[in-house]
Design a protein around this motif. Structure first.
Motif, short mmCIF file in Angstrom:
data_model
loop_
_atom_site.label_atom_id
_atom_site.label_comp_id
_atom_site.label_asym_id
_atom_site.label_seq_id
_atom_site.Cartn_x
_atom_site.Cartn_y
_atom_site.Cartn_z
N GLY A 89 -19.84 -11.58 -32.30
CA GLY A 89 -19.17 -11.10 -30.84
C GLY A 89 -20.31 -10.36 -30.08
N LEU A 90 -21.25 -9.74 -30.61
CA LEU A 90 -22.12 -9.08 -29.93
C LEU A 90 -23.28 -10.02 -29.08
CD1 LEU A 90 -22.94 -6.10 -32.00
CD2 LEU A 90 -21.90 -6.00 -29.75
N ARG A 91 -23.71 -11.06 -29.86
CA ARG A 91 -24.23 -12.42 -29.71
C ARG A 91 -23.93 -12.90 -28.34
NH1 ARG A 91 -26.34 -15.63 -35.05
NH2 ARG A 91 -28.04 -13.75 -35.71
N ASN A 92 -22.52 -13.11 -28.46
CA ASN A 92 -21.92 -13.78 -27.17
C ASN A 92 -21.56 -12.94 -25.88
OD1 ASN A 92 -21.11 -16.30 -28.48
ND2 ASN A 92 -19.18 -15.65 -29.32
N GLU A 93 -21.64 -11.58 -26.42
CA GLU A 93 -21.72 -10.54 -25.28
C GLU A 93 -23.18 -10.72 -24.58
OE1 GLU A 93 -21.43 -5.71 -24.78
OE2 GLU A 93 -20.52 -6.58 -26.36
N TYR A 94 -24.12 -10.59 -25.28
CA TYR A 94 -25.57 -10.79 -24.92
C TYR A 94 -25.80 -12.05 -24.15
CZ TYR A 94 -30.82 -11.25 -25.44
OH TYR A 94 -32.00 -11.47 -25.26
N ALA A 95 -25.32 -13.15 -24.44
CA ALA A 95 -25.43 -14.45 -23.95
C ALA A 95 -24.58 -14.29 -22.35
CB ALA A 95 -24.94 -15.74 -24.71
N ARG A 96 -23.48 -13.85 -22.39
CA ARG A 96 -22.65 -13.41 -21.30
C ARG A 96 -23.59 -12.58 -20.10
NH1 ARG A 96 -18.42 -13.81 -24.66
NH2 ARG A 96 -18.23 -11.94 -24.75
N LEU A 129 -28.88 -4.30 -26.08
CA LEU A 129 -27.82 -4.85 -26.90
C LEU A 129 -28.34 -5.75 -28.26
CD1 LEU A 129 -24.82 -5.75 -27.47
CD2 LEU A 129 -24.89 -7.47 -25.76
N ARG A 130 -29.66 -6.41 -27.51
CA ARG A 130 -30.36 -7.26 -28.37
C ARG A 130 -30.93 -6.27 -29.38
NH1 ARG A 130 -35.50 -10.30 -26.13
NH2 ARG A 130 -36.37 -8.22 -26.05
N GLU A 131 -31.50 -5.32 -29.33
CA GLU A 131 -31.76 -4.35 -30.43
C GLU A 131 -30.87 -3.90 -31.30
OE1 GLU A 131 -35.00 -3.83 -30.93
OE2 GLU A 131 -35.43 -5.32 -29.36
N ARG A 132 -29.59 -3.74 -30.68
CA ARG A 132 -28.44 -3.38 -31.66
C ARG A 132 -28.05 -4.72 -32.37
NH1 ARG A 132 -22.25 -2.48 -29.69
NH2 ARG A 132 -21.31 -2.01 -31.74
N ILE A 133 -28.15 -5.68 -31.99
CA ILE A 133 -27.94 -6.90 -32.74
C ILE A 133 -29.08 -7.18 -34.05
CG2 ILE A 133 -27.90 -9.46 -32.58
CD1 ILE A 133 -26.74 -8.88 -29.82
N ARG A 134 -30.34 -6.96 -33.45
CA ARG A 134 -31.20 -6.91 -34.67
C ARG A 134 -31.19 -5.97 -35.58
NH1 ARG A 134 -36.61 -8.02 -30.83
NH2 ARG A 134 -36.30 -10.10 -30.22
N GLY A 135 -30.63 -4.94 -35.35
CA GLY A 135 -30.54 -3.82 -36.22
C GLY A 135 -29.47 -4.24 -37.16
N LEU A 136 -28.20 -4.69 -36.80
CA LEU A 136 -27.10 -5.30 -37.37
C LEU A 136 -27.62 -6.44 -38.55
CD1 LEU A 136 -24.26 -4.75 -34.91
CD2 LEU A 136 -24.59 -3.61 -37.23
N GLU A 137 -28.41 -7.41 -37.86
CA GLU A 137 -28.83 -8.46 -38.57
C GLU A 137 -29.88 -8.11 -39.73
OE1 GLU A 137 -28.94 -11.99 -35.04
OE2 GLU A 137 -30.84 -10.35 -35.42
#
Length: 182
Positions: free
Chosen positions: A89-96, A15-23
């Motif tokens: 939304g994805l960052r919140n999912e990652y944190a959870r 998920l972190r990699e997906r977030i980085r890609g979107l960023e």
């Protein structure tokens, strides 16, 4: 201590990699867009960075130009809202996944070593010590209404509060060049 804060389960790493890609896509989109404002007199696009437009809002003598810069910065801030919403939304999912209520709580814990409640207490203290300022600004606004019309408009406030020295200095020492000059 450091390693315990930065251990990430395998499923969260994906998920972190997906977030980085979107960023990265968002940064690319923002880096490739034209930045500038519409000249209020000619209706022509004037290329200017966000920093330059901020400086102009604080130092340009013409209110119409200050408002044009404000409007342009507003558009820049809102042109990627859907991407930001997805990333949040994805960052919140990652944190959870890492045991936190949301990304803000996660970042506070990892980077500052504090809780939301501790931060709220600090903010409350600052508010209590500075809340009189809003009243002072309202009083100043009433006193200066004829001399500095539109003081509370966001494109005017910095200009009217800057003082003549700042306004005279800004064209020669723009903030965008501060790091280079330093």
């Amino acid at each position: 201590y450091f390693f315990s804060r930065h251990q990430v389960p395998q499923e969260a790493m994906k998920l972190r990699e997906r977030i980085r890609g979107l960023e990265m896509l968002l940064l690319k989109k923002q880096g490739g867009r034209p930045e500038g404002y519409i000249d209020p007199y000619t209706q022509e696009f004037v290329e200017a960075s966000g920093g330059k437009m901020s400086t102009m809002m604080g130092s340009h003598d013409d209110e119409l130009v200050r408002k044009a810069c404000f409007d342009a910065r507003e558009r820049l801030a809102t042109d990627s809202v859907s991407e930001f919403v997805e990333i949040v939304g994805l960052r919140n999912e990652y944190a959870r996944m890492l045991g936190h209520a949301d990304f803000f709580e996660y970042k506070l814990a990892v980077e500052e070593g504090m809780t939301k409640k501790e931060l709220a207490s600090i903010i409350d203290t600052i508010y209590e010590k500075t809340r009189f300022v809003l009243k002072d600004i309202r009083t100043l606004e009433k006193k200066l209404a004829k001399v500095k019309p539109g003081l509370r408009k966001p494109w005017n406030f910095g200009y009217h509060m800057a003082g003549s020295f700042t306004q005279e200095e800004d064209p020669y020492f723009p903030f965008t060049e501060a790091l280079t000059r330093w």
